[in-house]
Scaffold this active site. Structure first.
Site: not given
Length: 369
Positions: A307-309
């Site tokens: 979920h870093r994107g």
């Protein structure tokens, strides 16, 4: 022209000041860098919002990577620091300080700053050499004090010096993996923890991490690439007019750095005002739910792992909106920084013939239109 018996008059700047002969040579002005818009945008966004997570810059040699970092840091306004603090702690903060800058507990358990006074220092820029050891980076036992005074004391490392500034790593793809892991962990948490030789130290280490490298010399592991917030890809400029302008500006700077910096002072002041305004505006910038849903949909479309994107894309889009003077993130903001935030997070397929940037642009057109 002065003769042998007539002393040459000292050079003066437009404000009438005379640059001292012993004064350090000023860095090349950030505003005078030709081209490399992607690199400059990535650095500016990380200055506006350091929580983005730093910048990874991959490109050819001699494309102003290190020049841009030093120029940007020199352009930032000086910061206030506690006198004598090895970590340059801010005297205005009551949290996130080192042990030296905190004293007694107030009623209720809250720690207070000890030093109302402050000194003004330049924003630190620390270069991390390839041959640096973990002890030099993180800090270790102060051997001199241990031998002369018989006490266990901590000798701060490069991470301490980089607090509240920039940590620049040239050829980061050649740095040992375990050091890169340490740097990325500290950059993400903002705290350096050292446990060795009977010493237990925790000190602030908040900095903008900038790594650069040449892709011809090898890539970083995907797990490490993913930890960088933005990934700028720069190439050698092929436009003849721009290449000529680069040479002209560099020759003018080498001939007289003070006069060249003075010549670009107005453009530099404009960028400074935009940065300052963006930093003040950032807390007020809102991210509408429809755009947030589109960001998540874009990451799903590109099969981004984790979920870093979404997190990086939303932070970078908010920073860009603040930098452009908006109080709300627009779809155009997401379009502009999609490549920067997602390029290094794509899954690597050896059979894929399409460039990463093309894949992202195609997905952006499908999802954000």
């Amino acid at each position: 022209m002065p003769t042998a018996t007539e002393p040459e008059l000292p050079q003066t700047l437009s404000n009438g000041a005379v640059p001292p002969s012993s004064a350090p040579v000023p860095p090349y002005p950030f505003a005078a860098i030709v081209g490399q818009a992607e690199l400059k945008l990535a650095l500016l966004l990380c200055v506006v919002n350091p929580t983005i997570g730093g910048v990874m810059v991959m490109g050819h040699r001699g494309t102003a990577k290190s020049t841009a970092v030093r120029a940007l840091a020199a352009m930032l306004p000086p910061i206030k620091a506690v006198p004598g603090c090895p970590y340059s702690c801010s005297p205005d903060r009551t949290a996130g300080l080192c042990e030296r800058c905190t004293t007694h507990n107030e009623p209720g358990g809250r720690k207070a700053a000890r030093h109302p006074s402050a000194v003004t220092i330049a924003v630190p820029v620390v270069d991390l050499p390839l041959g640096a050891t973990e002890d030099r980076v993180c800090g270790t036992l102060d051997i001199e004090r241990a031998l002369t005074q018989g006490v266990q004391a901590f000798a701060p490392g490069l991470l301490a010096r980089a607090n509240r500034g920039f940590l620049y790593i040239d050829e980061v793809n050649l740095l040992e993996d375990h050091l890169v892991d340490v740097l990325l962990d500290v950059a993400a948490s903002g705290t350096n923890v050292v446990e060795r030789e009977g010493i237990s130290i925790r000190h602030p280490a908040r900095f903008v991490l900038v790594g650069s490298g040449n892709p011809e010399e090898g890539d970083l592991r995907p797990q490490l690439l993913d930890r960088f917030g933005l990934h700028a890809r720069i190439t050698t400029i092929t436009c003849v007019e721009e290449r000529v302008e680069i040479v002209k500006r560099r020759r003018a700077y080498d001939t007289d750095p003070f006069a060249f910096v003075e010549e670009w002072a107005k453009e530099t002041a404009k960028v400074q005002r935009k940065i300052k305004g963006a930093q003040k505006r950032l807390p007020e910038v809102t991210l509408p739910d429809p755009i947030l849903y589109k960001i998540a949909e874009l990451c799903v479309k590109l099969e981004i792992d984790g979920h870093r994107g979404e997190l990086t894309l939303s932070r970078a889009a908010s920073s860009l909106a603040a930098f452009e003077g908006h109080n709300e993130v627009r779809m155009e903001d997401v379009r502009r920084i999609a490549n920067l935030a997602l390029r290094h997070r794509l899954r690597k397929d050896p059979l894929e013939t399409q460039d990463d940037s093309v894949r992202i642009e195609r997905a952006v057109e499908e999802v954000l239109t």
